[in-house]
Design a protein around this motif. Structure first.
Motif, short mmCIF file in Angstrom:
data_model
loop_
_atom_site.label_atom_id
_atom_site.label_comp_id
_atom_site.label_asym_id
_atom_site.label_seq_id
_atom_site.Cartn_x
_atom_site.Cartn_y
_atom_site.Cartn_z
N UNK A 142 46.19 61.72 37.93
CA UNK A 142 47.34 62.19 37.16
C UNK A 142 47.70 61.17 36.11
N UNK A 143 48.96 61.09 35.78
CA UNK A 143 49.39 60.18 34.73
C UNK A 143 49.33 58.72 35.17
N UNK A 144 49.13 58.50 36.48
CA UNK A 144 48.90 57.13 36.93
C UNK A 144 47.65 56.56 36.28
N UNK A 145 46.68 57.42 36.00
CA UNK A 145 45.43 56.98 35.38
C UNK A 145 45.60 56.67 33.90
N UNK A 146 46.66 57.18 33.29
CA UNK A 146 46.89 56.96 31.87
C UNK A 146 48.05 55.99 31.67
N UNK A 147 49.18 56.29 32.30
CA UNK A 147 50.38 55.46 32.11
C UNK A 147 50.34 54.19 32.94
N UNK A 148 49.94 54.29 34.22
CA UNK A 148 49.96 53.12 35.10
C UNK A 148 48.94 52.07 34.67
N UNK A 149 47.82 52.50 34.14
CA UNK A 149 46.83 51.54 33.64
C UNK A 149 47.43 50.77 32.47
N UNK A 150 48.12 51.49 31.59
CA UNK A 150 48.77 50.83 30.46
C UNK A 150 49.82 49.83 30.92
N UNK A 151 50.59 50.20 31.94
CA UNK A 151 51.61 49.30 32.48
C UNK A 151 50.95 48.07 33.09
N UNK A 152 49.88 48.28 33.88
CA UNK A 152 49.19 47.17 34.54
C UNK A 152 48.63 46.18 33.53
N UNK A 153 48.00 46.69 32.47
CA UNK A 153 47.40 45.81 31.46
C UNK A 153 48.48 45.13 30.62
N UNK A 154 49.55 45.85 30.31
CA UNK A 154 50.65 45.26 29.55
C UNK A 154 51.22 44.05 30.27
N UNK A 155 51.37 44.18 31.60
CA UNK A 155 51.97 43.11 32.39
C UNK A 155 50.95 42.03 32.75
N UNK A 156 49.80 42.45 33.28
CA UNK A 156 48.83 41.51 33.82
C UNK A 156 47.65 41.18 32.95
N UNK A 157 47.55 41.83 31.78
CA UNK A 157 46.41 41.58 30.91
C UNK A 157 45.16 42.30 31.39
N UNK A 158 44.03 42.10 30.69
CA UNK A 158 42.78 42.79 31.04
C UNK A 158 42.32 42.56 32.48
N UNK A 159 42.65 41.40 33.04
CA UNK A 159 42.21 41.07 34.39
C UNK A 159 42.74 42.01 35.46
N UNK A 160 43.88 42.65 35.19
CA UNK A 160 44.43 43.60 36.16
C UNK A 160 43.45 44.74 36.42
N UNK A 161 42.64 45.07 35.41
CA UNK A 161 41.64 46.14 35.56
C UNK A 161 40.64 45.81 36.64
N UNK A 162 40.20 44.56 36.70
CA UNK A 162 39.23 44.13 37.70
C UNK A 162 39.75 44.40 39.10
N UNK A 163 41.01 44.05 39.33
CA UNK A 163 41.58 44.22 40.66
C UNK A 163 41.86 45.68 40.97
N UNK A 164 42.09 46.49 39.94
CA UNK A 164 42.23 47.93 40.15
C UNK A 164 40.90 48.51 40.65
N UNK A 165 39.80 48.06 40.06
CA UNK A 165 38.47 48.53 40.47
C UNK A 165 38.19 48.14 41.91
N UNK A 166 38.46 46.88 42.25
CA UNK A 166 38.25 46.40 43.62
C UNK A 166 39.09 47.23 44.60
N UNK A 167 40.34 47.47 44.22
CA UNK A 167 41.22 48.27 45.08
C UNK A 167 40.68 49.68 45.26
N UNK A 168 40.12 50.24 44.20
CA UNK A 168 39.55 51.58 44.28
C UNK A 168 38.34 51.63 45.22
#
Length: 523
Positions: A126-152
């Protein structure tokens, strides 16, 4: 009795909120609704995200529990998220459907494997895939993406256990209606283990939280971000605009949810593939047009996961927290909600649906969230916004303005392909709509567990659900995100605790299914 108590509780809440909403007549309708809702949102967020000091950083207890459970299940089941991935795809494609036709016919259900998957995916993608990713990167920078993948990837194992137990312990009434999910595997599973009181307590807590999550993350957050996109892209102004958009959403949602899981499944099996193809297709076009920057973007994802440049508290631990927190909201692995949809599947082998369920975090987080992240990171190669400089979930643009959630993703799309943000608006509306109708089912099942399965009980829930559909479009991103984030992650407490006691039953079901496949089919 329970129904009357529910009515009194709802009336009390509405009366309590009324003074805040109707006061300050100079303020707009949307602003008054937001001011009434914000205090509760802040209190609830602080409660759910209580922290402990670990490795020199403050880490929310809920994320520790989530990560521990996912790691444990991954190791215990021999990395089932990797080894059984091909088999999961074959199950969805119907390769083993013949297994359902032999022996006894005790495989009652309401939907097939694909419909169960699309219903559950529509609740997570849902919008978590669009909005939450933007929020995560805004706060934590590109590195937050790595931990999102690991969590997935780790969450795939948790999802297998949840969905397997959901089918095993489900309840089917005389009319063939299915009632399943954590409420049932917690109460029935612990009863088998001689701990009836504990199971009943955890099931009740889960059901209460799931009703709240259905109002928040599964509903209000979706209409909030859909309304934000519609208002932003089309330049709509005026007092109460968000409220009116919410009312339109409520009417459309109401038409679908009246029909129950069968109608929901029929709608989602058509919407989900289309919306995923539309959004992913547009995002991939942007990525291919910027192939020269993709390698650099991926390098940033890896390097800044451990050495973040974003001005975020806690260093790489802080970035990791952002990644896991947003991934948990997005794919809901460990929260148990998707098991409610998977429980309605037509099968007599519970583990078959567990394997189907493990595909969700992969589709949701590893694929779609990563694609979104790449688009946003590529967009920021020229410094469009400042990593880590965030107020109320809104990123700071270089021109001094602030933009939050889905609007940041929309800017990335528009920057890459002028006009593509309007495609995103359409995708956002579809994402929001499909998530809302799926979560209405999750919440209703929990509501029925608490207050009974009567017709009027069901009607009361649906009316309350539609009220939150309207309310979500009216309040601010910060308010709805605080409430939604905390509500969905609160489900982790009763669910993961239960899974850590009941996982041997999932192992038993897996062995039964694999034995049957080896007996008559080449896997």
């Amino acid at each position: 009795m329970y129904f009357k108590k529910a009515q009194r509780t709802v009336l009390f809440l509405l009366v309590g909120l009324m003074p805040s909403v109707v006061c300050s007549q100079e303020k707009g309708l949307d602003e008054r609704i937001n001011e009434a809702f914000m205090p509760f949102a802040i209190w609830w967020e602080n409660l759910v995200f209580s922290e402990v000091i670990l490795l020199g950083s403050s880490i929310p207890i809920v994320l520790i529990l989530l990560l521990f459970g996912a790691l444990f299940f991954t190791v215990y089941f021999g990395f089932i998220n990797v080894r059984f991935f091909p088999m999961a795809i074959r199950v969805v494609r119907g390769k083993y459907d013949e297994l359902e036709k032999d022996g006894n016919n005790d495989h009652s259900g309401e939907v097939n494997h694909f419909q169960a998957l699309t219903t559950a995916v529509s609740g997570t993608v849902g919008l978590g895939n669009i909005a939450m990713v933007a929020v995560a990167i805004s706060i934590g920078g590109p590195g937050a993406t790595f931990w999102m993948i690991i969590a997935g990837l780790l969450g795939m194992s948790s999802k297998f256990v949840e969905c397997t137990l959901g089918v095993h312990y489900r309840d089917i009434d005389k009319e063939g209606n299915v009632f399943g999910g954590p409420m049932y595997y917690l109460s029935r599973g612990f009863k088998e283990n001689g701990q009836k009181w504990l199971g009943k307590l955890l099931a009740t807590i889960f059901a209460l939280l799931c009703v709240g999550a259905s109002f928040g993350g599964g509903n209000a957050f979706q209409t909030n971000q859909a309304a934000a996109q519609i208002i932003s892209r089309f330049g709509i102004e005026g007092d109460g605009t968000g409220t009116f958009i919410g009312i339109l959403f409520a009417i459309l949602v109401g038409i679908v949810i009246i029909g129950g899981i069968k109608r929901i499944a029929k709608v989602t099996e058509k919407i989900v593939p289309f919306m995923a193809a539309l959004y992913v297709g547009a995002a991939l076009v942007i990525i291919f047009l910027n192939l020269d920057r993709v390698v650099e973007a991926m390098a940033l994802i890896v390097t800044e996961a451990f050495s973040p440049k974003a001005t975020i508290t806690g260093g790489f631990i802080g970035v990791m927290i952002q990644g896991f927190r947003r991934a948990a909201f997005s794919n809901e692995a460990g929260a148990g909600s998707a098991a409610i949809a998977h429980s309605a599947v037509k099968t007599k082998y519970a583990a078959s649906e567990g394997l189907v369920g493990l595909l969700e975090p992969f589709i949701d987080t590893v694929v779609i969230c990563t694609i979104t992240a790449l688009v946003i990171i590529i967009f920021n190669m020229d410094g469009a916004f400042v990593y880590g400089d965030v107020i109320d979930q809104h990123a700071l643009l270089r021109d001094g303005t602030r933009v939050g959630g889905v609007n940041l993703t929309a800017m990335a799309f528009e920057n890459a392909i002028p006009g593509s943000s309007y495609v995103l608006v359409f995708a956002v509306v579809l994402f929001a709509f499909s998530t809302i109708i799926s979560w209405s089912y999750y919440g209703l099942q929990s509501w029925k567990y608490l207050f009974g399965r009567g017709r009027y009980t069901e009607l009361l829930y649906k009316l309350l659900f539609l009220v939150f559909t309207v309310m979500g479009a009216a309040i601010t991103l910060d308010a709805v995100l605080k409430f939604s984030d905390a509500m969905i992650l609160a489900l982790v407490f009763p669910n993961i605790i239960g899974l850590l006691f009941l996982f041997p039953k999932a192992k038993e079901e897996l062995n039964i299914y694999l034995k049957r496949i080896r007996k008559g089919y080449a896997a």
